[in-house]
Structures are given as structure tokens and as C-alpha cells.
Design an enzyme around this catalytic site. Structure first.
Site, PDB file in Angstrom:
ATOM      1  N   ASP A 148       0.828  -1.207   0.000  1.00 36.50           N
ATOM      2  CA  ASP A 148       0.000   0.000   0.000  1.00 36.50           C
ATOM      3  C   ASP A 148       0.863   1.259   0.000  1.00 36.50           C
ATOM      4  O   ASP A 148       1.773   1.388   0.819  1.00 36.50           O
ATOM      5  CB  ASP A 148      -0.891  -0.020   1.246  1.00 36.50           C
ATOM      6  CG  ASP A 148      -2.076   0.907   1.129  1.00 36.50           C
ATOM      7  OD1 ASP A 148      -1.875   2.072   0.741  1.00 36.50           O
ATOM      8  OD2 ASP A 148      -3.198   0.489   1.411  1.00 36.50           O
ATOM      9  N   ASP A 149       0.568   2.176  -0.917  1.00 40.26           N
ATOM     10  CA  ASP A 149       1.290   3.453  -1.008  1.00 40.26           C
ATOM     11  C   ASP A 149       2.767   3.270  -1.348  1.00 40.26           C
ATOM     12  O   ASP A 149       3.615   4.070  -0.946  1.00 40.26           O
ATOM     13  CB  ASP A 149       1.168   4.253   0.298  1.00 40.26           C
ATOM     14  CG  ASP A 149      -0.171   4.957   0.426  1.00 40.26           C
ATOM     15  OD1 ASP A 149      -1.019   4.801  -0.472  1.00 40.26           O
ATOM     16  OD2 ASP A 149      -0.376   5.669   1.430  1.00 40.26           O
ATOM     17  N   CYS A 204      -6.437   4.515  -2.687  1.00 38.87           N
ATOM     18  CA  CYS A 204      -6.443   3.093  -2.318  1.00 38.87           C
ATOM     19  C   CYS A 204      -7.697   2.362  -2.781  1.00 38.87           C
ATOM     20  O   CYS A 204      -7.630   1.368  -3.497  1.00 38.87           O
ATOM     21  CB  CYS A 204      -6.308   2.950  -0.810  1.00 38.87           C
ATOM     22  SG  CYS A 204      -4.797   3.629  -0.105  1.00 38.87           S
ATOM     23  N   HIS A 245     -10.086  -2.403   0.073  1.00 33.92           N
ATOM     24  CA  HIS A 245      -9.694  -1.352   1.001  1.00 33.92           C
ATOM     25  C   HIS A 245     -10.183  -1.640   2.415  1.00 33.92           C
ATOM     26  O   HIS A 245     -11.330  -2.022   2.628  1.00 33.92           O
ATOM     27  CB  HIS A 245     -10.250   0.000   0.556  1.00 33.92           C
ATOM     28  CG  HIS A 245      -9.886   1.118   1.486  1.00 33.92           C
ATOM     29  ND1 HIS A 245      -8.588   1.561   1.633  1.00 33.92           N
ATOM     30  CD2 HIS A 245     -10.632   1.856   2.337  1.00 33.92           C
ATOM     31  CE1 HIS A 245      -8.554   2.534   2.514  1.00 33.92           C
ATOM     32  NE2 HIS A 245      -9.783   2.728   2.958  1.00 33.92           N
ATOM     33  N   ASP A 248      -0.399  -0.422  -4.848  1.00 34.48           N
ATOM     34  CA  ASP A 248      -1.755  -0.097  -5.324  1.00 34.48           C
ATOM     35  C   ASP A 248      -1.802   1.253  -6.032  1.00 34.48           C
ATOM     36  O   ASP A 248      -2.797   1.582  -6.682  1.00 34.48           O
ATOM     37  CB  ASP A 248      -2.792  -0.161  -4.208  1.00 34.48           C
ATOM     38  CG  ASP A 248      -2.535   0.815  -3.067  1.00 34.48           C
ATOM     39  OD1 ASP A 248      -1.428   1.402  -3.000  1.00 34.48           O
ATOM     40  OD2 ASP A 248      -3.442   0.995  -2.232  1.00 34.48           O
TER      41      ASP A 248
END
Length: 487
Positions: free
Chosen positions: A30-31, A69, A123, A329
């Protein structure tokens, strides 16, 4: 004729029996922008993903459909673009908008796979662990959600005190984001498995061991790590990796020249929500380096967790018959053009994300072919020998695994809603074009960036007369059907 798995067999149309089908391991971070050693970064420490990249095809120009996200995940897990689903924000489940969707893991489940999700696949709210947009129909068994805390013991204890005080005062939390948070980063001296991503990795290892011992059916395993999403929390030993590293700061922390002010975030993500964020005048180079160190430590911790899963795949003898796809993502900005800990725009650093794919029968390599995350669905289905999904808006990039240098898409589409304005973007081989409309659908701005002249996207060139023809061509790409992007 008996078939074996592998892209060459699939491409000639051979039907693969269930017993011969490849497993699928989908690992999501994530990120995570492409700040990995295998992408040429000289600061980050990411040995496990780098080692995997040596066995995979690295995609250097892979783009998400929206740099947020929830919309990004809903897009690549459904095979549908955000414009199609209407899912451009948070809080709405996929099936509220597309009740008859057959998701990527569901397609595998419907074709005889045991589908399992762990952690942040669809998410979930990373900062609190409260609230989920998971899709139960995607999985053969319920999603595994980690039980371990977000922050280390001290910050979790402080947070618990604030929650207790709020409850005593009658404060009501109406949304997951309302819950008190710890600080934006934390380096507790704890084992890897004391935090969420370490717990998820161990659970994935347990699953792989069980599959190796009792391989009754092929599996589709999605492992979603929370990091390096804010808060940047990793065991202290990963912060220690960067103790003597001179971490470079972004050279340009000002807004882009000529771009609409609403086109991108500016400032610090979550500055009013995380505890003990220093005032703006105290967020100079020293604090910025500490913030960047925490982001890098989070990447290194996630890398170690990824390595644990990949090592288990090899240890249990599953690696030769498992398709592995590793991706972030979406991208991320850590100070570039004044955005700290943000994405939420159509620019390269936000919509470009790392993508590594390894499949049985393919060789490692590197491709600069333009691919989109909405392509995951069709690609994994083809590689596994499954029927093409009935409803999807991507294109299988399996041929790029066979020949990474072949011609590919003319462009990649991304979208971003900023307030009442909607920005639609197309990334072509040399340019990025963005068209902004208001809530009445009227065009209010255009952007154009030329990567040959300005690889950092520092200046909007849309008003320059020499780019009139370029703008016209990209308008047609943006306004046409998605199939118009195909070679």
C-alpha cells in the site's frame, strides 16, 4: 494431448486441466511508489523484492486507474475502470454499484480455485483497522484480518487513554477516520510478527505449508500488506538500517508551474489527525529526513515480510507452479512538489506503481510497455488457462511476459476527482495529457507534460502553440473507447 502449464501452451489455445493449473500468489503493498532497489533506487534497502525481480518481468511503466487506495483496488479487482463502476472515493462497497460483478478472485473461485485473502486486499482503513470494503463473494473462506496493533506498545497505550477519555465525555466516532491516532511514524523495539504486516506474512506462510501438504485444488492467495501506508510503523531494526544513511530530500517542493491549483494535493497528509505533528515551521529538513526515513523503514519491513512469503513458496516446493504478481496499489509523493505523504492526482509519481510478474514458462526481463492495473484480471486468467472474463476493460499483457520488447498499448488512462472537478489523464509514450471538467461537464483546464523535455513534469505546456497538434491527438485518445489504446 496432455497440457502443461505455461504461457506458450496457453497462447496456442490448449485447454489446461484443473490438476495442471498454476496457483496464483498476488502480493499487494500500500502506497508503494517504485522506490525499490530493482527500480534503480540507491537509498532504499529492499533485498527480498530485488531478489524476486531477478526472476520476474519488471514493468517500468505500469499505471493505476486512480491514485487512491479504494478506487484503485476496486478497479483492478473487478477489471472495470472507475468511470464504469462510479467508485472514485471511499466508503462504498463494489457491489453497491456493480451487484453482478464477477471479481478477479471470484473468477478463479468459479473455476475451481481455493481463493483466500489476507490483510488489505480490498480497502480497509489502515490507520485504525476499523471499517472494511471487503467482498465476501471473492473468497472461499472469510478474509483474514490481522489482530495485531497499528502502532507500538507505547503509542497504542496513549491512544487507548484518549479513546477512554472521549468515551467518558460522550464523544461519538461516526467514521473510522474519527478515531484518535498515534503519531505519523513509530519505531517500537518489537519482533516483526508483533505488528500487522508480520502477522499477515506468518499467516500466509502457514497457508502455503498447508497447501503443500494437501494440494487438492489450485489456490489463489492474495496477501495485502498495509505498509508503507501512513502511519509509517516498523520494528526499530528497520529504522536502524538508515541510521547512517544520508537521505536525499526532494529538490523541488514548490507547485508545478502553470498547473491548476486544484490538480494535486499540497502540504502534509493527515497533519490534523496524527498525534504530535509539529507545527509547519518546525517541519524543516531535519523533520523531513526523519519522515522519509520512516517511509523507507516501512518499505524495508514490508520487503522482509514479502521475502518471508516468497521464501516459503520456494521452501514448500510451490514456486515452480505458481504465478506471482507483486504490485503497489498506486504511487506516492514524499515531498515532491510540496506533497508529503500523498497521491490523489494524475501525475506520474502518483499513478505509476511497481509491478513485477513471474509465471511458469517465462523468463525474467524488463519491459517499458505501457500497461494498466485494470489489465491484471485478464492477464492472470490467461496465464492460468481460465476463460476470459465476460466483463472487463483491460487487456491481458501475457504477451509482454513472452516478449518484453514488443509493441504494446498507445496509452494508459487515469482519473482523479478533486473537489467538484474531474481530471481525466492519458499517459502516452512521450506525453501526459490531462483534461479537467467541472461538475457540469464543462472543460475548465488542460495540462500537457513532455517527458523528453521535462521528465519531472515541472511545467504545464498546454498553452504553448507548438503543442497544439499533440493536444489534439491526446484528446482523441482520451475521448475514444478504451480499445483505441490497443496496438
Amino acid at each position: 494431448m496432455k497440457c502443461t502449464t505455461g504461457i506458450l501452451v496457453i497462447l496456442i489455445g490448449c485447454i489446461v486441466s484443473a490438476a495442471d493449473r498454476s496457483n496464483v500468489l498476488l502480493i499487494l503493498s500500500d502506497d508503494l511508489r517504485p522506490q525499490l532497489g530493482c527500480y534503480g533506487d540507491e537509498t532504499v534497502i529492499s533485498p527480498n523484492i530485488d531478489r524476486f525481480a531477478e526472476t520476474a518481468v519488471r514493468f517500468d511503466r505500469a499505471y493505476v486507474q486512480q491514485a487512491v487506495c479504494s478506487p484503485s483496488r476496486n478497479s483492478f479487482l473487478s477489471g472495470l475502470r472507475p468511470e464504469t463502476t462510479g467508485l472514485m472515493g471511499f466508503g462504498t462497497h463494489l457491489r453497491e454499484k456493480v451487484p453482478d460483478a464477477v471479481t478477479l478472485p471470484q473468477h478463479f473461485k468459479n473455476n475451481g480455485y481455493h481463493t483466500v485473502g489476507m490483510g488489505k486486499v480490498y480497502h480497509v482503513y489502515a490507520e485504525t483497522g476499523l471499517g472494511s470494503e471487503d467482498d465476501a463473494d471473492s473468497w472461499s473462506v472469510p478474509l483474514y484480518e490481522p489482530k495485531n496493533p497499528v502502532w507500538g506498545p507505547q503509542q497504542e497505550a496513549d491512544r487507548a487513554k484518549r479513546i477512554a477519555a472521549d468515551q467518558k465525555a460522550g464523544v461519538v466516532y461516526n467514521h473510522s477516520h474519527d478515531w484518535p491516532r498515534g503519531e505519523s511514524f513509530d519505531d517500537p523495539d518489537v519482533p516483526d510478527d508483533a505488528l500487522r504486516d508480520g502477522e499477515i506474512a506468518l499467516k500466509a506462510v502457514e497457508f502455503l505449508q498447508a497447501q503443500a501438504e494437501d494440494p487438492d485444488e489450485p489456490f489463489f492467495l492474495a496477501v495485502g500488506f498495509f505498509l508503507p501506508h501512513l502511519p509509517f510503523v516498523a520494528p526499530k531494526k528497520y529504522f536502524d538500517l538508515y541510521e547512517d544513511v544520508k537521505i536525499p530530500l526532494p529538490a523541488n517542493q514548490e507547485r508545478r508551474i502553470g498547473a491548476p491549483i486544484y490538480a494535486a494535493p499540497f502540504g502534509w497528509a493527515g497533519e490534523t489527525r496524527y498525534a504530535n505533528m509539529p507545527p509547519k515551521d518546525q517541519r524543516g529538513p531535519e523533520y523531513q529526513r526523519a519522515y522519509l526515513e520512516a517511509y523507507l523503514a516501512s518499505i524495508s519491513y514490508m520487503d522482509a515480510c514479502t521475502g518471508l512469503v516468497l521464501d516459503a513458496l520456494e521452501e514448500f516446493g510451490l514456486d515452480d507452479n505458481t504465478i506471482v504478481l507483486f504490485a503497489g496499489d498506486h504511487g506516492y509523493m514524499m515531498g515532491e512538489y510540496g506533497a508529503w505523504g500523498s497521491k490523489h492526482c494524475n501525475y506520474e509519481m502518483a499513478v505509476r506503481a511497481p509491478l513485477l510478474v513471474r509465471a511458469p514458462g517465462t523468463k525474467p526481463g524488463v519491459t517499458d510497455g505501457l500497461v494498466e492495473f485494470v489489465d491484471f484480471y485478464a492477464t492472470l486468467a490467461e496465464l492460468a488457462g481460465l476463460p476470459e472474463p465476460e466483463k472487463h476493460e483491460g487487456r491481458s499483457f501475457a504477451p509482454l511476459l513472452e516478449n518484453p520488447q514488443r509493441d504494446w498499448k498507445k496509452g494508459a488512462l487515469s482519473i482523479m476527482r478533486r473537489g467538484k472537478n474531474l481530471g481525466r489523464s492519458v499517459r502516452s509514450d512521450r506525453y501526459r495529457y490531462v483534461r479537467w471538467t467541472n461538475n457540469q461537464g464543462k472543460q475548465i483546464a488542460e495540462e500537457l507534460y513532455d517527458y523528453d523535455r521535462d521528465p519531472e513534469e515541472s511545467r504545464n505546456l498546454a498553452e504553448l502553440p507548438e503543442y497544439t497538434g499533440v493536444i489534439k491527438r491526446h484528446r482523441k485518445l482520451l475521448e475514444g473507447d478504451w480499445k483505441g489504446l490497443l496496438p
